[in-house]
Scaffold this motif. Structure first.
Motif, PDB file in Angstrom:
ATOM      1  N   ARG A 106       4.806  48.113  12.836  1.00  0.00           N
ATOM      2  CA  ARG A 106       6.156  47.868  12.323  1.00  0.00           C
ATOM      3  C   ARG A 106       6.642  46.474  12.727  1.00  0.00           C
ATOM      4  NH1 ARG A 106       7.158  53.152  14.420  1.00  0.00           N
ATOM      5  NH2 ARG A 106       8.554  52.303  16.020  1.00  0.00           N
ATOM      6  N   MET A 107       6.299  46.071  13.945  1.00  0.00           N
ATOM      7  CA  MET A 107       6.738  44.762  14.435  1.00  0.00           C
ATOM      8  C   MET A 107       6.091  43.637  13.623  1.00  0.00           C
ATOM      9  SD  MET A 107       6.969  43.254  18.301  1.00  0.00           S
ATOM     10  CE  MET A 107       5.502  44.113  18.872  1.00  0.00           C
ATOM     11  N   ALA A 108       4.791  43.727  13.359  1.00  0.00           N
ATOM     12  CA  ALA A 108       4.118  42.696  12.568  1.00  0.00           C
ATOM     13  C   ALA A 108       4.733  42.604  11.178  1.00  0.00           C
ATOM     14  CB  ALA A 108       2.625  43.002  12.470  1.00  0.00           C
ATOM     15  N   ARG A 109       5.058  43.763  10.600  1.00  0.00           N
ATOM     16  CA  ARG A 109       5.662  43.788   9.260  1.00  0.00           C
ATOM     17  C   ARG A 109       7.076  43.217   9.286  1.00  0.00           C
ATOM     18  NH1 ARG A 109       7.299  49.532   7.759  1.00  0.00           N
ATOM     19  NH2 ARG A 109       9.060  48.861   9.051  1.00  0.00           N
ATOM     20  N   ASP A 110       7.922  43.715  10.193  1.00  0.00           N
ATOM     21  CA  ASP A 110       9.337  43.329  10.195  1.00  0.00           C
ATOM     22  C   ASP A 110       9.564  41.896  10.649  1.00  0.00           C
ATOM     23  OD1 ASP A 110       9.667  45.921   9.414  1.00  0.00           O
ATOM     24  OD2 ASP A 110      11.043  46.503  11.020  1.00  0.00           O
ATOM     25  N   GLU A 310      14.097  48.899  14.184  1.00  0.00           N
ATOM     26  CA  GLU A 310      14.527  47.927  13.177  1.00  0.00           C
ATOM     27  C   GLU A 310      15.575  46.972  13.741  1.00  0.00           C
ATOM     28  OE1 GLU A 310      15.894  49.598   9.529  1.00  0.00           O
ATOM     29  OE2 GLU A 310      14.004  50.626   9.116  1.00  0.00           O
ATOM     30  N   THR A 311      16.550  47.522  14.453  1.00  0.00           N
ATOM     31  CA  THR A 311      17.601  46.663  15.015  1.00  0.00           C
ATOM     32  C   THR A 311      17.041  45.803  16.153  1.00  0.00           C
ATOM     33  OG1 THR A 311      18.358  48.431  16.497  1.00  0.00           O
ATOM     34  CG2 THR A 311      19.424  48.271  14.362  1.00  0.00           C
ATOM     35  N   ILE A 316      14.854  40.269  17.784  1.00  0.00           N
ATOM     36  CA  ILE A 316      13.700  39.439  18.140  1.00  0.00           C
ATOM     37  C   ILE A 316      13.474  38.363  17.083  1.00  0.00           C
ATOM     38  CG2 ILE A 316      11.208  39.446  18.564  1.00  0.00           C
ATOM     39  CD1 ILE A 316      11.517  42.314  19.633  1.00  0.00           C
ATOM     40  N   ARG A 317      13.704  38.716  15.828  1.00  0.00           N
ATOM     41  CA  ARG A 317      13.564  37.747  14.745  1.00  0.00           C
ATOM     42  C   ARG A 317      14.512  36.570  14.949  1.00  0.00           C
ATOM     43  NH1 ARG A 317      13.293  41.467  10.971  1.00  0.00           N
ATOM     44  NH2 ARG A 317      15.495  41.362  10.442  1.00  0.00           N
TER      45      ARG A 317
END
Length: 325
Positions: A106-110, A310-311, A316-317
C-alpha cells in the motif's frame, strides 16, 4: 485453574518460549506469511521480489515497485526510496508477514515510491547491535546494487528510513550510524519513526495508565528489552532510552544534517509519552521534527487499518515532497 492473561504472561502474548540455551522457540502459526508478487495483474498494482543481502547472516530484503513505474517507458523520472524496517520488539516477526507485506505494498502504491524492506537478525540469538548492523548492511547493499528495479526506478538521492515499533528504533539508529559514514550516491533525506519502540527503567505515565494494554503491554516490552539489549544492560541503555547517555548529542548530529524526522504515535499506545519526550528533545537539539500523534490509536494501528494507513501515507507524502533534494 484459568489460563494467565496475555498481560500477565508476556511470553504467551508474543507466542515465544525461552529455551534452556537462551534461544527462543517462536510460534510459526502466529502470523501468516505471504510470498512476493513479482507478476503484475489487475489486482496487483505493486510488484515485489525477494533478494539476498548477506549470505553469511541469512539476511534478505523484499523490494516493492508500483507497476506504473515498470510500464512507464517514456518517463525517466526515478521514485523516492523508502527503506522500511518491520517491528516485533527485535525478537519476533519477519519481512514476509502478511501484515508488513500488505502495508509496504500500500505504501509503494500510495507514495508512488520504491519500498525496500530488509530483514535483520533477531534477539536473543543475535542481541543488539546486530539488527542495527544488518540495517546498515542493507543500505550498503542498495548503494552498490546492480538490481534492475533499483537502478532503473529508485532515486538514491531521495531516501527515507522508516520503521514500525522496533523498526522505528532501528531506523533511527541506522540513520545515526549512516550519518557518520559516506554512503554516496545514496543520500538519506529523513526518518519516519512509526510508533517507535523506546523504553526506560522508570515507568512513564502512559505505561502506568495503559498497563493492561492488549496490543503491546509494558510487560511485553520489558521482556523484549531483556532479550535484545546487550547482556547486563538495563532499559536505560541508549539503544532503548534516547534521552540518556550520548542520546542528546546524537540528536544534535542528526539536527546538523538537516534531516526531517517524523515521529508518529497513538494515544492508546503505552509508549506514547516516551515518543513525545523523544520528539520534544529532538526539537530542543535542533532536529526538524514533524509530530504526528493521534488520539486513541493503539500500537501500530495503521498496520491493521488501511483507512488509517491512507492518512499516514498522506503525511509521509508531504514529508517527502518538502524534503526533495
Amino acid at each position: 485453574m484459568s489460563e494467565p492473561s496475555p498481560v500477565s504472561d508476556p511470553y504467551a502474548h508474543m507466542g515465544i518460549v525461552k529455551n534452556p540455551d537462551g534461544s527462543l522457540t517462536r510460534d510459526p502459526t502466529r502470523f501468516p506469511r505471504v510470498p512476493a508478487t513479482p507478476d503484475p495483474s489487475p489486482v496487483n498494482t505493486v510488484v515485489s521480489k525477494d533478494i539476498t543481502v548477506n549470505h553469511s547472516n541469512s539476511t534478505w530484503m523484499r523490494l516493492y515497485v508500483p507497476v506504473t513505474a515498470l510500464n512507464d517507458s517514456v518517463s525517466s523520472k526515478k521514485l523516492p526510496l523508502v527503506v522500511y524496517y518491520h517491528g516485533g520488539g527485535f525478537v519476533i516477526c519477519s519481512v514476509d508477514f502478511k501484515l508488513f507485506h500488505d502495508f509496504c505494498s500500500r505504501m509503494a502504491r500510495d507514495l508512488n515510491a520504491v519500498v525496500a524492506s530488509p530483514s535483520y537478525r533477531l534477539a536473543p540469538e543475535h542481541r543488539l547491535p546486530a539488527a542495527y548492523d544488518d540495517g546498515v548492511d542493507a543500505l550498503e547493499w542498495i548503494r552498490n546494487s546492480d538490481d534492475e528495479w533499483i537502478k532503473s526506478h529508485a532515486d538514491l538521492s531521495n531516501v527515507f528510513l522508516m520503521g514500525t515499533s522496533a523498526g522505528g528504533n532501528l531506523a533511527y539508529n541506522v540513520g545515526l550510524t549512516s550519518a557518520l559514514a559516506d554512503l554516496s550516491p545514496l543520500r538519506i533525506c529523513g526518518l519516519v519513526l512509526h510508533h517507535p519502540f523506546f523504553g526506560g527503567e522508570e515507568r512513564c505515565e502512559s505505561e502506568i495508565r495503559l498497563a493492561n494494554d492488549q496490543v503491546f503491554p509494558p510487560t511485553a516490552g520489558d521482556v523484549c528489552w531483556e532479550l535484545c539489549l546487550p547482556v547486563g544492560a538495563n532499559r536505560d541503555h541508549e539503544y532503548s532510552n534516547l534521552t540518556v547517555g550520548d542520546g542528546p548529542v546524537n540528536m544534535e548530529i542528526i539536527g546538523r544534517l538537516g534531516w526531517k524526522v517524523m515521529v508518529n504515535g497513538g494515544g492508546g499506545d503505552p509508549m506514547i509519552d516516551r515518543q513525545r519526550d523523544v520528539a520534544k528533545l529532538m526539537k530542543e537539539k535542533g532536529v526538524d521534527v514533524v509530530e504526528r500523534f493521534t488520539d486513541g490509536d493503539v500500537h501500530g494501528a495503521e498496520l491493521r487499518d488501511p483507512t488509517k494507513s491512507e492518512t499516514l501515507f498522506a503525511s509521509i507524502r508531504n514529508l517527502i515532497s518538502s524534503s526533495a533534494p
